[in-house]
Design a protein around this motif. Structure first.
Motif, PDB file in Angstrom:
ATOM      1  N   THR A   2       0.832  -1.122   0.011  1.00  0.00           N
ATOM      2  CA  THR A   2      -0.138  -0.050   0.031  1.00  0.00           C
ATOM      3  C   THR A   2       0.676   1.099   0.090  1.00  0.00           C
ATOM      4  OG1 THR A   2       0.062  -0.026   2.598  1.00  0.00           O
ATOM      5  CG2 THR A   2      -1.684  -1.021   1.004  1.00  0.00           C
ATOM      6  N   PRO A   3       0.212   2.349  -0.513  1.00  0.00           N
ATOM      7  CA  PRO A   3       1.303   3.545  -0.551  1.00  0.00           C
ATOM      8  C   PRO A   3       1.038   4.062   0.971  1.00  0.00           C
ATOM      9  CG  PRO A   3      -0.925   4.170  -1.630  1.00  0.00           C
ATOM     10  CD  PRO A   3      -1.040   2.526  -1.327  1.00  0.00           C
ATOM     11  N   ALA A   4       2.252   4.951   1.158  1.00  0.00           N
ATOM     12  CA  ALA A   4       2.267   5.650   2.511  1.00  0.00           C
ATOM     13  C   ALA A   4       3.208   7.044   2.113  1.00  0.00           C
ATOM     14  CB  ALA A   4       3.316   4.640   3.238  1.00  0.00           C
ATOM     15  N   SER A   5       2.716   7.979   3.074  1.00  0.00           N
ATOM     16  CA  SER A   5       3.360   8.999   3.161  1.00  0.00           C
ATOM     17  C   SER A   5       4.196   9.569   4.298  1.00  0.00           C
ATOM     18  CB  SER A   5       1.999   9.930   3.011  1.00  0.00           C
ATOM     19  OG  SER A   5       1.248  10.145   4.377  1.00  0.00           O
ATOM     20  N   ALA A   6       4.327   8.610   4.949  1.00  0.00           N
ATOM     21  CA  ALA A   6       5.435   8.517   6.263  1.00  0.00           C
ATOM     22  C   ALA A   6       6.228   7.098   6.358  1.00  0.00           C
ATOM     23  CB  ALA A   6       4.625   8.949   7.523  1.00  0.00           C
ATOM     24  N   ILE A   7       7.312   7.334   7.239  1.00  0.00           N
ATOM     25  CA  ILE A   7       7.972   6.068   7.322  1.00  0.00           C
ATOM     26  C   ILE A   7       8.046   5.823   8.685  1.00  0.00           C
ATOM     27  CG2 ILE A   7       9.628   6.656   5.172  1.00  0.00           C
ATOM     28  CD1 ILE A   7      11.803   7.204   7.403  1.00  0.00           C
ATOM     29  N   ASN A   8       8.208   4.220   9.030  1.00  0.00           N
ATOM     30  CA  ASN A   8       8.233   3.774  10.264  1.00  0.00           C
ATOM     31  C   ASN A   8       9.682   4.045  10.751  1.00  0.00           C
ATOM     32  OD1 ASN A   8       5.585   3.304   9.844  1.00  0.00           O
ATOM     33  ND2 ASN A   8       5.762   1.004   9.582  1.00  0.00           N
ATOM     34  N   ALA A  13      15.584   2.120  10.348  1.00  0.00           N
ATOM     35  CA  ALA A  13      16.397   1.125  10.695  1.00  0.00           C
ATOM     36  C   ALA A  13      17.035   0.508   9.303  1.00  0.00           C
ATOM     37  CB  ALA A  13      15.986   0.129  11.728  1.00  0.00           C
ATOM     38  N   ILE A  14      16.179   0.291   8.396  1.00  0.00           N
ATOM     39  CA  ILE A  14      16.600  -0.375   7.143  1.00  0.00           C
ATOM     40  C   ILE A  14      17.449   0.736   6.522  1.00  0.00           C
ATOM     41  CG2 ILE A  14      15.843  -1.234   5.057  1.00  0.00           C
ATOM     42  CD1 ILE A  14      13.535  -2.119   6.228  1.00  0.00           C
ATOM     43  N   ILE A  15      17.305   1.875   6.376  1.00  0.00           N
ATOM     44  CA  ILE A  15      17.932   2.948   5.817  1.00  0.00           C
ATOM     45  C   ILE A  15      19.373   3.072   6.506  1.00  0.00           C
ATOM     46  CG2 ILE A  15      18.143   5.346   5.592  1.00  0.00           C
ATOM     47  CD1 ILE A  15      15.244   5.185   5.082  1.00  0.00           C
ATOM     48  N   ALA A  16      19.281   2.936   7.870  1.00  0.00           N
ATOM     49  CA  ALA A  16      20.703   3.143   8.251  1.00  0.00           C
ATOM     50  C   ALA A  16      21.544   1.889   8.270  1.00  0.00           C
ATOM     51  CB  ALA A  16      20.457   3.164   9.977  1.00  0.00           C
ATOM     52  N   ALA A  61       6.905   6.787  -5.611  1.00  0.00           N
ATOM     53  CA  ALA A  61       7.696   7.081  -4.356  1.00  0.00           C
ATOM     54  C   ALA A  61       6.854   6.499  -3.146  1.00  0.00           C
ATOM     55  CB  ALA A  61       7.802   8.679  -4.438  1.00  0.00           C
ATOM     56  N   MET A  62       5.294   6.901  -3.270  1.00  0.00           N
ATOM     57  CA  MET A  62       4.503   6.271  -2.163  1.00  0.00           C
ATOM     58  C   MET A  62       4.644   4.973  -1.934  1.00  0.00           C
ATOM     59  SD  MET A  62       1.731   9.429  -2.171  1.00  0.00           S
ATOM     60  CE  MET A  62       0.326   8.539  -1.550  1.00  0.00           C
ATOM     61  N   TYR A  63       4.671   4.323  -3.119  1.00  0.00           N
ATOM     62  CA  TYR A  63       4.550   2.577  -3.182  1.00  0.00           C
ATOM     63  C   TYR A  63       5.990   2.095  -2.444  1.00  0.00           C
ATOM     64  CZ  TYR A  63      -0.204   1.812  -5.021  1.00  0.00           C
ATOM     65  OH  TYR A  63      -1.369   2.127  -5.225  1.00  0.00           O
ATOM     66  N   VAL A  64       6.748   3.048  -2.851  1.00  0.00           N
ATOM     67  CA  VAL A  64       8.312   2.463  -2.258  1.00  0.00           C
ATOM     68  C   VAL A  64       8.295   2.715  -0.822  1.00  0.00           C
ATOM     69  CG1 VAL A  64      10.747   3.097  -2.341  1.00  0.00           C
ATOM     70  CG2 VAL A  64       9.531   2.667  -4.523  1.00  0.00           C
ATOM     71  N   VAL A  65       7.840   3.693  -0.149  1.00  0.00           N
ATOM     72  CA  VAL A  65       7.591   3.977   0.922  1.00  0.00           C
ATOM     73  C   VAL A  65       6.656   2.983   1.844  1.00  0.00           C
ATOM     74  CG1 VAL A  65       7.078   5.604   2.730  1.00  0.00           C
ATOM     75  CG2 VAL A  65       8.178   6.611   0.811  1.00  0.00           C
ATOM     76  N   GLY A  66       5.576   2.727   1.128  1.00  0.00           N
ATOM     77  CA  GLY A  66       4.868   1.384   1.667  1.00  0.00           C
ATOM     78  C   GLY A  66       5.369   0.068   1.709  1.00  0.00           C
ATOM     79  N   ALA A  67       6.269  -0.113   0.561  1.00  0.00           N
ATOM     80  CA  ALA A  67       6.973  -1.379   0.420  1.00  0.00           C
ATOM     81  C   ALA A  67       8.090  -1.190   1.717  1.00  0.00           C
ATOM     82  CB  ALA A  67       7.609  -1.652  -0.838  1.00  0.00           C
ATOM     83  N   GLY A  68       8.797  -0.021   2.057  1.00  0.00           N
ATOM     84  CA  GLY A  68       9.700  -0.078   3.172  1.00  0.00           C
ATOM     85  C   GLY A  68       8.933  -0.113   4.529  1.00  0.00           C
ATOM     86  N   ASN A  69       7.688   0.303   4.564  1.00  0.00           N
ATOM     87  CA  ASN A  69       7.181   0.136   5.922  1.00  0.00           C
ATOM     88  C   ASN A  69       6.651  -1.332   6.165  1.00  0.00           C
ATOM     89  OD1 ASN A  69       7.495   2.987   6.466  1.00  0.00           O
ATOM     90  ND2 ASN A  69       5.470   3.530   5.728  1.00  0.00           N
ATOM     91  N   CYS A 130      16.961   4.813  -0.143  1.00  0.00           N
ATOM     92  CA  CYS A 130      17.132   5.878   1.022  1.00  0.00           C
ATOM     93  C   CYS A 130      16.539   7.191   0.681  1.00  0.00           C
ATOM     94  CB  CYS A 130      18.551   5.837   1.244  1.00  0.00           C
ATOM     95  SG  CYS A 130      19.185   4.007   2.086  1.00  0.00           S
ATOM     96  N   GLY A 131      16.875   7.670  -0.593  1.00  0.00           N
ATOM     97  CA  GLY A 131      16.401   9.085  -1.101  1.00  0.00           C
ATOM     98  C   GLY A 131      15.113   9.344  -0.984  1.00  0.00           C
ATOM     99  N   ILE A 132      14.368   8.060  -1.381  1.00  0.00           N
ATOM    100  CA  ILE A 132      12.804   8.331  -1.410  1.00  0.00           C
ATOM    101  C   ILE A 132      12.330   8.335  -0.097  1.00  0.00           C
ATOM    102  CG2 ILE A 132      10.688   7.089  -2.021  1.00  0.00           C
ATOM    103  CD1 ILE A 132      12.080   6.422  -4.666  1.00  0.00           C
ATOM    104  N   CYS A 133      12.670   7.452   0.624  1.00  0.00           N
ATOM    105  CA  CYS A 133      12.127   7.207   1.966  1.00  0.00           C
ATOM    106  C   CYS A 133      12.460   8.484   2.856  1.00  0.00           C
ATOM    107  CB  CYS A 133      12.463   5.850   2.733  1.00  0.00           C
ATOM    108  SG  CYS A 133      11.857   4.370   2.024  1.00  0.00           S
TER     109      CYS A 133
END
Length: 167
Positions: A2-8, A13-16, A61-69, A130-133
């Protein structure tokens, strides 16, 4: 997904982890600037995609953030803690001229990813993620909003003025 507009926090932690692995590769690789630039270039390209609020790039971008979440559920599961949302920000103010610059940068990034060797391709894709999130966070999103958006808008306006004959 699902798309998301904020990261968890787990996505953070994944980005770090991705940034730490990239810095490790840079140090072990003899501190070759090409190694560092592939990740940084990916981050700028990912931020460029994420600053598009509407349209196909913004949706991507919103779907990438949703996948990351979605993947970020591993961190709370592994540590036994809860997962929260990182303070977010919406990057706005991109004009039509700035959008032209973003399209050009996105196409160049896509070509670079397609033509890169496997290791460099992974670094570029990690940088894009990382840039998108990070663009959806308050601090990095504010940096993008204050630096990249005006730069792209100005560059696009100058390019358009050059094409139209207004110097």
């Amino acid at each position: 997904m699902t798309p998301a507009s904020a990261i968890n926090v787990g996505t953070l932690a994944i980005i770090a982890i991705l940034i730490a692995l990239h810095v490790r590769t840079f140090i072990k690789g003899g501190k070759d600037p090409k190694i560092l630039m592939s990740g940084l270039g990916g981050m700028v390209g990912g931020s460029s995609v994420a600053m598009c609020l509407g349209g196909a790039l913004g949706s991507l971008a919103m779907y990438v953030v949703g996948a990351g979440n979605g993947l970020s559920g591993i961190a709370p599961w592994a540590t036994g803690t809860s997962d929260g949302t990182v303070a977010g920000r919406t990057v706005g103010g991109l004009t039509m001229e700035g959008g032209l610059v973003v399209i050009v940068i996105t196409v160049i990034l896509w070509v670079a990813i397609r033509e890169a060797a496997k290791a460099q391709r992974l670094r570029l894709l990690g940088g894009v993620f990382c840039g998108i999130c990070l663009t959806y966070t308050g601090g990095y999103g504010g940096l993008v909003s204050a630096s990249l958006v005006p730069f792209y808008n100005g560059l696009g306006a100058q390019g358009l003025a050059l094409v139209e004959g207004r110097f």
